[in-house]
Scaffold this motif. Structure first.
Motif, mmCIF file in Angstrom:
data_model
loop_
_atom_site.group_PDB
_atom_site.id
_atom_site.type_symbol
_atom_site.label_atom_id
_atom_site.label_comp_id
_atom_site.label_asym_id
_atom_site.label_seq_id
_atom_site.Cartn_x
_atom_site.Cartn_y
_atom_site.Cartn_z
ATOM 1 N N MET A 1 0.845 -1.191 0.000
ATOM 2 C CA MET A 1 0.000 0.000 0.000
ATOM 3 C C MET A 1 0.884 1.247 0.000
ATOM 4 N N LYS A 2 0.661 2.136 -0.977
ATOM 5 C CA LYS A 2 1.400 3.386 -1.038
ATOM 6 C C LYS A 2 0.650 4.450 -0.246
ATOM 7 N N ARG A 3 1.385 5.146 0.605
ATOM 8 C CA ARG A 3 0.817 6.190 1.460
ATOM 9 C C ARG A 3 1.552 7.492 1.158
ATOM 10 N N THR A 4 0.823 8.493 0.643
ATOM 11 C CA THR A 4 1.431 9.760 0.255
ATOM 12 C C THR A 4 0.847 10.881 1.097
ATOM 13 N N VAL A 5 1.709 11.585 1.820
ATOM 14 C CA VAL A 5 1.273 12.680 2.683
ATOM 15 C C VAL A 5 1.579 14.005 1.992
ATOM 16 N N THR A 6 0.589 14.876 1.924
ATOM 17 C CA THR A 6 0.781 16.207 1.361
ATOM 18 C C THR A 6 -0.050 17.183 2.187
ATOM 19 N N HIS A 7 -0.136 18.439 1.738
ATOM 20 C CA HIS A 7 -0.881 19.436 2.498
ATOM 21 C C HIS A 7 -1.742 20.280 1.570
ATOM 22 N N GLY A 11 -2.726 24.492 4.897
ATOM 23 C CA GLY A 11 -1.839 23.769 5.795
ATOM 24 C C GLY A 11 -2.392 22.476 6.348
ATOM 25 N N ARG A 12 -3.653 22.173 6.093
ATOM 26 C CA ARG A 12 -4.227 20.923 6.587
ATOM 27 C C ARG A 12 -3.582 19.716 5.896
ATOM 28 N N GLU A 13 -3.425 18.646 6.635
ATOM 29 C CA GLU A 13 -2.788 17.442 6.100
ATOM 30 C C GLU A 13 -3.767 16.639 5.249
ATOM 31 N N LEU A 14 -3.261 16.059 4.170
ATOM 32 C CA LEU A 14 -4.027 15.182 3.292
ATOM 33 C C LEU A 14 -3.176 13.962 2.990
ATOM 34 N N ILE A 15 -3.790 12.781 3.031
ATOM 35 C CA ILE A 15 -3.058 11.523 2.827
ATOM 36 C C ILE A 15 -3.778 10.687 1.771
ATOM 37 N N TYR A 16 -3.058 10.309 0.721
ATOM 38 C CA TYR A 16 -3.580 9.395 -0.291
ATOM 39 C C TYR A 16 -3.196 7.963 0.078
ATOM 40 N N PHE A 17 -4.114 7.032 -0.126
ATOM 41 C CA PHE A 17 -3.849 5.601 0.029
ATOM 42 C C PHE A 17 -4.074 4.936 -1.322
ATOM 43 N N LEU A 136 -14.250 -5.363 -3.322
ATOM 44 C CA LEU A 136 -13.598 -5.789 -2.085
ATOM 45 C C LEU A 136 -12.185 -5.225 -1.955
ATOM 46 N N ALA A 137 -11.489 -5.038 -3.088
ATOM 47 C CA ALA A 137 -10.153 -4.439 -3.028
ATOM 48 C C ALA A 137 -10.226 -3.002 -2.519
ATOM 49 N N GLN A 138 -11.251 -2.267 -2.959
ATOM 50 C CA GLN A 138 -11.425 -0.880 -2.498
ATOM 51 C C GLN A 138 -11.770 -0.847 -1.011
ATOM 52 N N VAL A 139 -12.616 -1.766 -0.557
ATOM 53 C CA VAL A 139 -12.924 -1.852 0.871
ATOM 54 C C VAL A 139 -11.645 -2.105 1.662
ATOM 55 N N GLY A 140 -10.775 -2.969 1.115
ATOM 56 C CA GLY A 140 -9.499 -3.229 1.773
ATOM 57 C C GLY A 140 -8.652 -1.984 1.919
ATOM 58 N N ALA A 145 -6.727 2.512 5.491
ATOM 59 C CA ALA A 145 -6.765 3.905 5.946
ATOM 60 C C ALA A 145 -7.282 3.986 7.381
ATOM 61 N N TRP A 146 -8.358 3.257 7.699
ATOM 62 C CA TRP A 146 -8.887 3.255 9.069
ATOM 63 C C TRP A 146 -7.822 2.804 10.071
ATOM 64 N N ALA A 147 -7.139 1.703 9.749
ATOM 65 C CA ALA A 147 -6.134 1.155 10.655
ATOM 66 C C ALA A 147 -4.958 2.130 10.817
ATOM 67 N N ASP A 148 -4.515 2.706 9.694
ATOM 68 C CA ASP A 148 -3.414 3.663 9.724
ATOM 69 C C ASP A 148 -3.750 4.863 10.595
ATOM 70 N N ARG A 149 -4.933 5.415 10.403
ATOM 71 C CA ARG A 149 -5.317 6.604 11.150
ATOM 72 C C ARG A 149 -5.564 6.284 12.620
ATOM 73 N N THR A 150 -6.133 5.111 12.899
ATOM 74 C CA THR A 150 -6.328 4.719 14.293
ATOM 75 C C THR A 150 -4.996 4.670 15.025
#
Length: 352
Positions: A1-7, A11-17, A136-140, A145-150
């Motif tokens: 899984m690629k995780r890209t952090v930008t703003h 200045g608010r944070e945005l993260i692509y999964f 199901l791949a999209q749900v994954g 994202a839920w697990a990462d943010r938790t």
């Protein structure tokens, strides 16, 4: 899984999964935005001993925009949105109108700040999709994202509980139709969680057993309220359901939070959850409004008692009727349900 952090521009944070490593996430937010609001204020209800959050800036949040002005769509030429990219899989960003944030003013004037975080989770770039229509791949990817943010939000100073949830449907009060959910990182343990953990503690002291595991075992043994199940999860209508159609999804293994789920458990959940959501939509032949709420153990207290599970419920009680919180429910917290839980489970099992 690629995780890209930008703003974003303010200045608010945005993260692509993304499932693919070659996803290009270099797009820049070109908007001119005011600075994000400062933290909300917490006030203690002295009669109930509960925290109430005062977030007056949320009065100005985006409300039911036309579909061609949705701020959660991918950006397009001449129409920048909250997501700078022209396409995305799953994206998480700080809410522009947060209930909780880390932006605490220097001079609090004696107030208690609502520290924490409020994030938006966009499940799909397709404005007309729903969680029930995701593959199901999209749900994954959403679960990643839920697990990462938790995991990450649990480490923020002052955060006591992380809550991932989705509100769906205008009947529920949703102000943006795009398929999305939210995540709150609370600076306190919520009243429902405190109550559940208190009951679980008393049950353990009395019996030596886990309350949630006992409830799951009894529902699986009885079977009459089970809607669907697989080897790793069971979905059932609780015996004392408060809402006309309410389903709880429990993993068979006790876990504190989403970050603790194995890959096999995530895949098994995705299959079962989409099945249950589709059953709800088939029940009356119209999209079912619902609230989907993940119950996770608090960050630093009661983690040995908490048991990850999802509560899914709808206010629709018939094709043309909704359940509203009337005097007994809204004023006294004493629910009256119009539908037998066993009947609700039977109808959902038949909605194939």
């Amino acid at each position: 899984m690629k995780r890209t952090v930008t703003h974003l521009a303010d200045g608010r944070e945005l993260i692509y999964f993304d499932r693919h490593d070659d996803a290009d996430r270099s797009a820049v937010d070109t908007r001119t935005l005011p600075p994000p609001p400062q933290a909300s204020e917490l006030r203690r209800d002295r009669l109930l001993g509960e925290w109430v959050t005062i977030a007056s800036h949320r009065q100005d949040r985006t409300y039911l925009p036309p579909s061609d002005q949705c701020p959660l769509d991918p950006s397009a030429p001449g129409r920048p949105t909250e997501i700078p990219a022209s396409d995305y899989e799953v994206v998480v960003f700080e809410n522009r109108f947060p209930s909780y944030s880390g932006r605490v003013p220097d001079d609090l004037h004696g107030a208690t700040p609502g520290v924490g975080r409020a994030e938006v989770v966009c499940f799909s770039p397709d404005h007309d999709a729903s969680f029930a229509t995701l593959d199901l791949a999209q749900v994954g990817t959403v679960m990643e994202a839920w697990a990462d943010r938790t995991a990450e939000l649990s480490t923020l100073p002052g955060v006591q509980q992380v809550f991932c949830f989705e509100n769906r449907g205008a009947e529920i009060g949703v102000t943006l139709a795009h398929p999305h959910g939210q995540i709150y990182a609370y600076p306190f343990v919520t009243p429902r969680t405190e109550r559940m953990l208190s009951v679980a503690r008393a049950h353990r002291d009395e019996t030596g057993r886990d309350l949630f595991a006992d409830v799951l075992a009894s529902e699986r043994a009885a079977g009459v309220r089970v809607v669907a199940a697989n080897d790793l999860w069971t979905a059932f209508v609780p015996e004392a359901a408060r809402w006309p159609f309410e389903v709880h999804l429990f993993p068979h293994r006790k876990l504190p939070d989403l970050a603790a789920l194995s890959m096999e458990e995530r895949e098994a959940f995705a299959t079962l959850y989409v099945d249950v959501l589709q059953r709800l939509d088939r029940l009356f032949g119209v999209p079912m409004p619902y609230i989907s709420a993940w119950h996770q153990a608090p960050v630093s207290t009661g983690r040995d008692l908490g048991y990850l599970h999802l509560q899914l419920f709808s206010s629709r009680r018939a094709a043309e009727k909704l359940k509203y919180l009337a005097g007994s429910e809204a004023a006294m917290g004493a629910f009256v349900n119009d539908i037998y839980p066993e009947d609700a489970a039977r109808r959902l099992r038949a909605a194939t």
